[in-house]
Write a protein that holds these residues in place. Sequence first.
Motif, PDB file in Angstrom:
ATOM      1  N   UNK A   2       0.823  -1.214   0.000  1.00 15.95           N
ATOM      2  CA  UNK A   2       0.000   0.000   0.000  1.00 15.95           C
ATOM      3  C   UNK A   2       0.853   1.258   0.000  1.00 15.95           C
ATOM      4  N   UNK A   3       2.170   1.094   0.177  1.00 16.92           N
ATOM      5  CA  UNK A   3       3.094   2.233   0.201  1.00 16.92           C
ATOM      6  C   UNK A   3       4.285   1.957  -0.721  1.00 16.92           C
ATOM      7  N   UNK A   4       5.056   2.994  -1.070  1.00 14.86           N
ATOM      8  CA  UNK A   4       6.196   2.801  -1.987  1.00 14.86           C
ATOM      9  C   UNK A   4       7.331   1.961  -1.424  1.00 14.86           C
ATOM     10  N   UNK A   5       7.336   1.730  -0.113  1.00 19.22           N
ATOM     11  CA  UNK A   5       8.399   0.923   0.490  1.00 19.22           C
ATOM     12  C   UNK A   5       7.810   0.087   1.614  1.00 19.22           C
ATOM     13  N   UNK A   6       8.350  -1.127   1.791  1.00 21.20           N
ATOM     14  CA  UNK A   6       7.869  -2.013   2.850  1.00 21.20           C
ATOM     15  C   UNK A   6       8.952  -3.027   3.194  1.00 21.20           C
ATOM     16  N   UNK A   7       8.981  -3.429   4.459  1.00 16.85           N
ATOM     17  CA  UNK A   7       9.802  -4.565   4.865  1.00 16.85           C
ATOM     18  C   UNK A   7       9.070  -5.855   4.508  1.00 16.85           C
ATOM     19  N   UNK A   8       9.837  -6.891   4.218  1.00 18.19           N
ATOM     20  CA  UNK A   8       9.261  -8.221   4.001  1.00 18.19           C
ATOM     21  C   UNK A   8      10.069  -9.227   4.807  1.00 18.19           C
ATOM     22  N   UNK A   9       9.388  -9.936   5.697  1.00 18.59           N
ATOM     23  CA  UNK A   9      10.039 -10.938   6.538  1.00 18.59           C
ATOM     24  C   UNK A   9       9.326 -12.275   6.371  1.00 18.59           C
ATOM     25  N   UNK A  10      10.099 -13.353   6.327  1.00 12.20           N
ATOM     26  CA  UNK A  10       9.552 -14.702   6.149  1.00 12.20           C
ATOM     27  C   UNK A  10      10.211 -15.633   7.165  1.00 12.20           C
ATOM     28  N   UNK A  11       9.396 -16.336   7.895  1.00 12.04           N
ATOM     29  CA  UNK A  11       9.899 -17.354   8.821  1.00 12.04           C
ATOM     30  C   UNK A  11       9.298 -18.713   8.467  1.00 12.04           C
ATOM     31  N   UNK A  12      10.102 -19.765   8.623  1.00 13.30           N
ATOM     32  CA  UNK A  12       9.568 -21.121   8.688  1.00 13.30           C
ATOM     33  C   UNK A  12       9.653 -21.555  10.141  1.00 13.30           C
ATOM     34  N   UNK A  13       8.536 -22.074  10.658  1.00  7.68           N
ATOM     35  CA  UNK A  13       8.468 -22.415  12.079  1.00  7.68           C
ATOM     36  C   UNK A  13       7.930 -23.827  12.263  1.00  7.68           C
ATOM     37  N   UNK A  14       8.212 -24.388  13.426  1.00  9.30           N
ATOM     38  CA  UNK A  14       7.640 -25.668  13.824  1.00  9.30           C
ATOM     39  C   UNK A  14       6.593 -25.396  14.902  1.00  9.30           C
ATOM     40  N   UNK A  15       5.384 -25.882  14.675  1.00 10.04           N
ATOM     41  CA  UNK A  15       4.272 -25.649  15.595  1.00 10.04           C
ATOM     42  C   UNK A  15       3.699 -26.984  16.056  1.00 10.04           C
ATOM     43  N   UNK A  16       3.024 -27.021  17.222  1.00 10.28           N
ATOM     44  CA  UNK A  16       2.796 -25.926  18.155  1.00 10.28           C
ATOM     45  C   UNK A  16       4.079 -25.484  18.857  1.00 10.28           C
ATOM     46  N   UNK A  17       4.068 -24.279  19.372  1.00 12.38           N
ATOM     47  CA  UNK A  17       5.260 -23.636  19.909  1.00 12.38           C
ATOM     48  C   UNK A  17       5.804 -24.381  21.119  1.00 12.38           C
ATOM     49  N   UNK A  18       7.047 -24.835  21.022  1.00 14.72           N
ATOM     50  CA  UNK A  18       7.844 -25.520  22.061  1.00 14.72           C
ATOM     51  C   UNK A  18       7.298 -26.882  22.459  1.00 14.72           C
ATOM     52  N   UNK A  19       6.115 -27.249  22.055  1.00 11.48           N
ATOM     53  CA  UNK A  19       5.568 -28.538  22.467  1.00 11.48           C
ATOM     54  C   UNK A  19       6.328 -29.670  21.801  1.00 11.48           C
ATOM     55  N   UNK A  20       6.822 -30.590  22.610  1.00 10.29           N
ATOM     56  CA  UNK A  20       7.557 -31.725  22.081  1.00 10.29           C
ATOM     57  C   UNK A  20       8.958 -31.395  21.634  1.00 10.29           C
ATOM     58  N   UNK A  21       9.415 -30.152  21.961  1.00 14.56           N
ATOM     59  CA  UNK A  21      10.751 -29.735  21.554  1.00 14.56           C
ATOM     60  C   UNK A  21      11.470 -29.153  22.753  1.00 14.56           C
ATOM     61  N   UNK A  22      12.677 -28.667  22.554  1.00 13.80           N
ATOM     62  CA  UNK A  22      13.411 -28.032  23.640  1.00 13.80           C
ATOM     63  C   UNK A  22      12.694 -26.767  24.080  1.00 13.80           C
TER      64      UNK A  22
END
Length: 608
Positions: A490-510
């Motif tokens: 919607x504007x002439x400039x924007x940040x773009x961020x992309x994450x790959x994550x494992x869900x659900x958060x912290x469950x079954x992990x460290x």
Amino acid sequence: MIKKTNAIFWIACFITSITLAQEKVKPIFENGEAQIVPEFEDPSKWIRHDLWVETEFDTDGDGKPDRMHVDVTRPEQTETQGLKLPIIYESSPYYAGTAGLGEGIFWNVNQELGETPKERVHPEVVRRGERPVISNSQVGTWVPRGYIVVHSSSPGTGLSDGSPTVGGDNESLAPKAVIDWLNGRAKGYTERTGDEEVKAYWSTGKVGMTGTSYNGTIPLAAATTGVDGLEAIIPVAPNTSYYHYYRSNGLVRSPGGYLGEDIDVLYDFIHSGDESKRAYANKTVRDTEMRNNLDRITGDYNDFWAGRDYLNDMKPMKAALLMSHGFNDWNVMPEHSYRIYKKAEEMGLPTQIYYHQNGHGGPPPLRMMNRWFTHYLFGIDNGVEEDPKAWIVRENDNPQEPTPYPNYPNPEAKEVTLYLSKGAPKTGGLNIEKQNNQGKETLVDNYSFSGETLAQAEYTDHRLLFVTPPLKEEVHLSGISTIKIKLASSKPAANLSVWMVALPWTEGRNTKITDNIITRGWADPQNYKSITESEPLKPGKFYELSFDLIPDDQIIPKGQQIGLMIFSSDKNFTLHPEPGTELTIDLDETSINIPVVGGEAALKKAIE
């Protein structure tokens, strides 16, 4: 008869004592590794001294070649018995102290994209340290094993002449000069300005370098000069490109944990050299070269950044390379090691890589380093060149017990394309089979929410999140994920961020937050054509761009879901423009390729 026997006995003892006195102490090797030698073990018997090595450059403007301050720690037998030994060498800009992280030294990130940033504070470093010891790193490990340890302060730090350039040519040529001196090709002096020479008569000329972070960058910098005598390097979490450290695909991005840091901030942080010469360096390097070229407005790649990218300088390199990095290092990200490792492999150099699952730092196990240096510095045929090329510490394993693999990425990993299905403002799907006519979804930028918060949110319009079904079997990812995205701003400039994550958060992990982050990436949509050229976005117009996420090797456990999160400003990494910019994603024209061990068949088995 008794007297004659006693005489023979004492003559034999005398001869034996002479033989023992003449017998030289030597390094000991077992199982292809240098062992601790008792005669080398006592620090009180080590010889420690310092000197200055003359370089071929002048970066402090005094019209004389800069001299680098060097210290040496060696076993006494190098003096009393004429023993010559190889060298473990570490160089650093940090040995004499740093400026600290006081208020105002970082750039203020609360600004609109494309605007000129406000000025920041320039701190002064108060030098610390006493001669002749520059550092005690490496000595306790390697001197008892039959090596000489050498340190040097990099240009413009400590008692070394010159100016810091943070990746400029002098930071490659400085360690080269020290290695040349160790091989009799450069001059060393007892004083910074004197003319009494010092010779490295105790050196075999075989040199290995190691160090962590900036100290790990310098071994690579030295190796790119092709200097004779530098046989092997072990860079740990090295910064191999200052553009990749402070920018990402055209986007101004901070290293993790240091929001608002840039190359000129690091310059001020390390500049502990001669106070009387700092003004010249500040004017020529920081306030002219850096200020005119670092470009916090567009984030574009230019000649300044290209000159600080060691990938561009590798052609002369011939040193054997053992890289080390953590997959959860969000300061100096693992792409830094990966890109150099792959290029060195392509060049036919001896290469190995060690990855662990932790953060910044973390050298390979000592036995790996020992075998590497034993082979390339002592010439012992221990078969290290036939060892597996990749060593990866698996989740929850001891970092000293990595799992060997034929290479990295895992040769059995194949790209699998995943497509998006709608679901905002909750979660959409991440599917192997493409589902057409999914339309478009919009997110609203707001840097106030961290990526971790957005990934855990059940409902929010500040991100788009797409997930696979829960995994019925674990999935092993190894390599680089690449996103292809079609978006409008919607504007002439924007940040773009992309994450790959494992869900659900912290469950079954460290319990560490970063355990749920598989990988990340950032880009400037204005650089959709090239990282060297940006152009303002036309609001509402759709643009296509593609970029790589950070390399990873991770086993996602059974029961987890793989998620792709798309958002705009990343609170801990990007600039913070006023909230409200809208990014609209064309779901039908957006996908991500992920590297799955076993390929599509393995992923299908896990999710269907």
